[in-house]
Motif scaffolding. Structure first.
Motif, PDB file in Angstrom:
ATOM      1  N   ALA A  69       0.911  -1.167  -0.077  1.00 42.26           N
ATOM      2  CA  ALA A  69       0.026  -0.081  -0.058  1.00 42.26           C
ATOM      3  C   ALA A  69       0.910   1.124   0.002  1.00 42.26           C
ATOM      4  O   ALA A  69       0.920   1.987   0.879  1.00 42.26           O
ATOM      5  CB  ALA A  69      -0.922  -0.025   1.189  1.00 42.26           C
ATOM      6  N   TYR A  70       1.588   1.361  -1.167  1.00 41.07           N
ATOM      7  CA  TYR A  70       2.726   2.645  -1.353  1.00 41.07           C
ATOM      8  C   TYR A  70       2.361   3.059  -2.563  1.00 41.07           C
ATOM      9  O   TYR A  70       2.359   2.382  -3.613  1.00 41.07           O
ATOM     10  CB  TYR A  70       4.067   1.673  -1.037  1.00 41.07           C
ATOM     11  CG  TYR A  70       5.205   2.925  -1.166  1.00 41.07           C
ATOM     12  CD1 TYR A  70       5.709   3.240   0.006  1.00 41.07           C
ATOM     13  CD2 TYR A  70       5.680   3.150  -2.440  1.00 41.07           C
ATOM     14  CE1 TYR A  70       6.788   4.002  -0.065  1.00 41.07           C
ATOM     15  CE2 TYR A  70       6.853   3.794  -2.472  1.00 41.07           C
ATOM     16  CZ  TYR A  70       7.517   4.314  -1.243  1.00 41.07           C
ATOM     17  OH  TYR A  70       8.458   5.228  -1.269  1.00 41.07           O
ATOM     18  N   LEU A  71       2.592   4.459  -2.598  1.00 41.12           N
ATOM     19  CA  LEU A  71       2.516   5.264  -4.000  1.00 41.12           C
ATOM     20  C   LEU A  71       3.657   6.113  -3.760  1.00 41.12           C
ATOM     21  O   LEU A  71       3.853   6.827  -2.981  1.00 41.12           O
ATOM     22  CB  LEU A  71       1.100   5.894  -4.117  1.00 41.12           C
ATOM     23  CG  LEU A  71       1.231   6.916  -5.198  1.00 41.12           C
ATOM     24  CD1 LEU A  71       1.248   6.293  -6.623  1.00 41.12           C
ATOM     25  CD2 LEU A  71      -0.239   7.651  -5.110  1.00 41.12           C
ATOM     26  N   ALA A  72       4.462   6.038  -4.816  1.00 41.43           N
ATOM     27  CA  ALA A  72       5.553   7.145  -5.135  1.00 41.43           C
ATOM     28  C   ALA A  72       4.828   8.375  -6.105  1.00 41.43           C
ATOM     29  O   ALA A  72       4.306   8.145  -7.078  1.00 41.43           O
ATOM     30  CB  ALA A  72       6.623   6.524  -5.975  1.00 41.43           C
ATOM     31  N   GLY A  73       4.655   9.528  -5.301  1.00 40.72           N
ATOM     32  CA  GLY A  73       3.755  10.408  -5.810  1.00 40.72           C
ATOM     33  C   GLY A  73       4.414  11.101  -7.224  1.00 40.72           C
ATOM     34  O   GLY A  73       5.769  10.941  -7.299  1.00 40.72           O
ATOM     35  N   ALA A  74       3.780  11.933  -7.918  1.00 43.63           N
ATOM     36  CA  ALA A  74       4.217  12.575  -9.314  1.00 43.63           C
ATOM     37  C   ALA A  74       5.195  13.847  -8.663  1.00 43.63           C
ATOM     38  O   ALA A  74       4.998  14.475  -7.714  1.00 43.63           O
ATOM     39  CB  ALA A  74       3.296  13.153 -10.031  1.00 43.63           C
ATOM     40  N   ALA A 276       0.223  11.799   2.739  1.00 43.20           N
ATOM     41  CA  ALA A 276       1.494  12.082   1.864  1.00 43.20           C
ATOM     42  C   ALA A 276       2.032  13.414   3.022  1.00 43.20           C
ATOM     43  O   ALA A 276       1.067  14.062   3.573  1.00 43.20           O
ATOM     44  CB  ALA A 276       1.060  12.519   0.669  1.00 43.20           C
ATOM     45  N   GLY A 277       2.969  13.534   2.760  1.00 41.68           N
ATOM     46  CA  GLY A 277       3.790  14.737   3.300  1.00 41.68           C
ATOM     47  C   GLY A 277       4.600  14.550   4.572  1.00 41.68           C
ATOM     48  O   GLY A 277       3.920  13.965   5.472  1.00 41.68           O
ATOM     49  N   GLY A 299       7.234  11.488  -1.621  1.00 42.86           N
ATOM     50  CA  GLY A 299       7.655  12.146  -2.718  1.00 42.86           C
ATOM     51  C   GLY A 299       9.072  12.991  -2.598  1.00 42.86           C
ATOM     52  O   GLY A 299       9.909  12.464  -3.465  1.00 42.86           O
ATOM     53  N   SER A 300       9.517  13.811  -1.422  1.00 41.33           N
ATOM     54  CA  SER A 300      10.918  14.189  -1.772  1.00 41.33           C
ATOM     55  C   SER A 300      12.004  13.018  -1.745  1.00 41.33           C
ATOM     56  O   SER A 300      13.003  13.275  -2.361  1.00 41.33           O
ATOM     57  CB  SER A 300      10.993  15.090  -0.408  1.00 41.33           C
ATOM     58  OG  SER A 300       9.904  16.432  -0.862  1.00 41.33           O
ATOM     59  N   VAL A 301      11.877  12.097  -1.030  1.00 43.51           N
ATOM     60  CA  VAL A 301      12.987  11.201  -0.774  1.00 43.51           C
ATOM     61  C   VAL A 301      13.069  10.495  -2.213  1.00 43.51           C
ATOM     62  O   VAL A 301      14.150   9.819  -2.342  1.00 43.51           O
ATOM     63  CB  VAL A 301      12.544  10.026   0.432  1.00 43.51           C
ATOM     64  CG1 VAL A 301      12.383  10.570   1.715  1.00 43.51           C
ATOM     65  CG2 VAL A 301      11.098   9.332  -0.251  1.00 43.51           C
ATOM     66  N   ASN A 302      12.191  10.552  -3.079  1.00 42.07           N
ATOM     67  CA  ASN A 302      12.347   9.852  -4.412  1.00 42.07           C
ATOM     68  C   ASN A 302      13.125  10.719  -5.393  1.00 42.07           C
ATOM     69  O   ASN A 302      13.726  10.207  -6.207  1.00 42.07           O
ATOM     70  CB  ASN A 302      11.043   9.338  -5.050  1.00 42.07           C
ATOM     71  CG  ASN A 302      10.163   8.465  -4.239  1.00 42.07           C
ATOM     72  OD1 ASN A 302      10.772   7.525  -3.718  1.00 42.07           O
ATOM     73  ND2 ASN A 302       8.932   8.588  -3.959  1.00 42.07           N
ATOM     74  N   GLN A 303      13.042  11.950  -5.118  1.00 44.67           N
ATOM     75  CA  GLN A 303      13.766  12.975  -5.921  1.00 44.67           C
ATOM     76  C   GLN A 303      15.469  12.686  -5.972  1.00 44.67           C
ATOM     77  O   GLN A 303      15.941  13.223  -6.903  1.00 44.67           O
ATOM     78  CB  GLN A 303      13.521  14.363  -5.701  1.00 44.67           C
ATOM     79  CG  GLN A 303      13.890  15.464  -6.818  1.00 44.67           C
ATOM     80  CD  GLN A 303      13.389  16.844  -6.483  1.00 44.67           C
ATOM     81  OE1 GLN A 303      13.560  17.616  -7.199  1.00 44.67           O
ATOM     82  NE2 GLN A 303      12.702  16.731  -5.252  1.00 44.67           N
ATOM     83  N   ALA A 304      15.892  12.249  -4.704  1.00 45.07           N
ATOM     84  CA  ALA A 304      17.140  11.846  -4.770  1.00 45.07           C
ATOM     85  C   ALA A 304      17.662  10.428  -5.126  1.00 45.07           C
ATOM     86  O   ALA A 304      18.587  10.045  -5.058  1.00 45.07           O
ATOM     87  CB  ALA A 304      17.757  12.069  -3.350  1.00 45.07           C
TER      88      ALA A 304
END
Length: 531
Positions: A69-74, A276-277, A299-304
């Protein structure tokens, strides 16, 4: 009750998430074990098996065809890239492609690549509300329908729009038993109860009728529209990177969950509520699930991450950020309305520059009204070129894509000033994505405090380095840690005192890339184009 075992022994039992954890007596000599109680050692407490995949709502996993139950947001302009979406999908997670800010041609290429490399695998595409440029929203929906995208993550919507409903309702059909099936799944991201209400109810009858008249849906789909809510899932967004109301998750999540229960439609599964957040550590993820979230969104953690569609230089800055290295700055798309985004402050002065532009806009009636010293500062320290050159470039862009905006600017000096300043804001994000090191001071990097929290949690481990941060590894680490902490909490509320060293949540061992089993790589040609 205090366990006399060594911390290592206690930890070994707790970390075996797929096995039950029994606390057996007598009370003055308790033990943690996977073996059941006996007459000599009665049961005092128990934490059941809790594999990470069991966190959240089973309905989310089943509905989207994922294992967690996990989504990597846009993340806009393709930062949530084709590579990132493919890597997470292959690992059993859902991810949303960052369509916002891409031209229709580039989005067309990206969706074609996703369809080619994932087929029927789980993925989503972001659809961002564009009140000043509705044609962009229309193009995105057209492309999602053309490429058979089965899930859309709708963000920034404060009202329902015809194109959003066109996507949702054109996928309705009825099975042989009379149940309504939704071929087009919709995840709505909101931060206010009044917006959530729009997605928890069926589509408004007047808008449905207009879609029928326009030939976008048929009469049968119109009749079915009243039997389903607009969204399948609603993500409650708290203090995140980019656009954010910075609302505390523990305040807004229960409010929207209660609203969901009040507006539940008979005969339909309840709309799932996600969080989220601020979700950058297992502690935050475990807290979100404990607060009632059916799924979590990062979100933010996926940007790196390795697969993110941004520059290596940006990833390094993000990996060095602390929780307080963020600030609010004026947003390009909502500049005149005073809208803001949360951005990174480490290594860039974008927030200060953007704030200066908004003060100029607030205090002056147009570019010609600016005092000479402000013009010099503007051209030398912010724009990096003469104001007139920026306006000529902006006018050429508008002439080709939004001529009505150009006409308005020619008769409204203040609007013209806003468009020039918005050029800087938009350019700043693209410079960061491209890694233009000569413009580092002007990079706009969307980021929330979760990034700094993740960095603190992973300090001293392989995950502290961007080259080891594969998006699927990040997801697995967060969920595994959240499950571990949930088991610890279960025992604590049952009166079991555990040694601190045994309950500290650490990142799991992450094999280096050359030893880590890899899914087939996405060919370079499939990577989302960068602006």
């Amino acid at each position: 009750m205090t366990a006399p075992q060594s911390p290592a022994e206690v930890r070994a039992v707790l970390e075996a998430l797929h096995r039950p954890c029994y606390v057996i007596g007598p009370p003055d000599d308790i033990r943690l074990t996977h073996e059941g109680p006996t007459a000599a050692r009665p049961l005092l407490a128990c934490a059941p098996p809790l594999p990470a995949e069991r966190l959240g709502a089973p309905g989310f996993r089943a509905h989207h065809g994922v294992t967690a139950a996990y989504l990597a947001g846009a993340m806009a302009v393709g930062i949530a890239s084709v590579d990132l979406v493919c890597a997470l999908s292959r690992a059993g997670y859902l991810a949303s492609f960052g369509a916002a800010g891409l031209t229709p041609d580039r989005l067309d290429d990206a969706l074609a690549a996703l369809r080619r490399y994932l087929g029927d695998g789980p993925y989503a595409c972001n659809l961002i509300h564009s009140p000043t440029a509705p044609r962009l929203e229309r193009h995105c929906v057209d492309l999602c329908l053309r490429h058979g995208v089965r899930c859309v993550e709708a963000s920034a919507f404060v009202q329902l729009t015809p194109d959003l409903l066109r996507y949702r309702l054109s996928g309705l059909r009825q099975d042989r038993g009379g149940a309504v099936l939704c071929a087009h799944r919709l995840i709505a991201k909101v931060s206010r109860p009044e917006t959530a209400r729009l997605f928890l109810r069926p589509a408004p009858a007047a808008m449905v009728a207009e879609l029928v008249r326009a030939g976008h849906i048929d009469a049968e789909q119109a009749a079915l529209a009243d039997r389903v809510p607009v969204a399948d899932d609603i993500t409650v967004e708290a203090d995140s990177g980019g656009h954010t109301d910075r609302r505390p998750l523990t305040v807004i999540l229960p409010l929207i969950a209660a609203l969901r229960d009040d507006l539940a439609m008979p005969g339909r599964p309840p709309v799932r509520i996600g969080a989220a957040g601020g979700l950058g550590t297992p502690y935050a993820v475990a807290a979100a699930f404990a607060a009632g979230a059916d799924y979590v969104v990062t979100g933010s953690v996926n940007q790196a991450s390795v697969e993110a569609g941004t520059s290596a230089e940006v990833k390094l800055l993000l990996a060095e950020a602390g929780p307080t290295d963020v600030a609010m700055a004026p947003a390009a798309d909502l500049f005149e309305q005073g809208g803001t985004v949360q951005v990174l402050t480490r290594g860039t002065r974008f927030a200060q520059h953007a704030g200066y532009l908004h003060r100029l806009y607030r205090d002056h009636d147009g570019l010609d009204a600016l005092p000479a010293h402000h013009v010099r500062r503007l051209e030398r320290s912010v724009l990096g070129r003469p104001v007139n050159e920026v306006w000529e470039e902006t006018a050429a862009y508008l002439r080709a894509r939004a001529p009505q905006e150009l006409g308005r600017a020619e008769g409204d000096a203040k609007h013209r000033m806003a468009l020039v300043f918005r050029w800087y804001l938009a350019t700043a994000s693209r410079r960061a994505v491209r890694g233009e090191t000569e413009h580092t001071a002007h990079w706009q990097i969307w980021c929330g405090p979760a990034m700094g929290a993740f960095n603190a949690w992973t300090a001293g481990t392989p995950l502290s380095r961007p080259e080891h941060r594969h998006a699927a590894t990040v997801a697995t680490s967060l969920l595994h840690g959240a499950a571990f902490l949930t088991r610890v909490h279960t025992l604590r509320v049952n009166g079991v005192t555990l040694p601190a060293e045994a309950t500290r949540c650490r990142p799991p061992h992450v094999p280096l890339p050359h030893t880590r089993p890899q899914a087939p790589a996405v060919p370079t040609a499939s990577r989302s184009p960068r602006t």
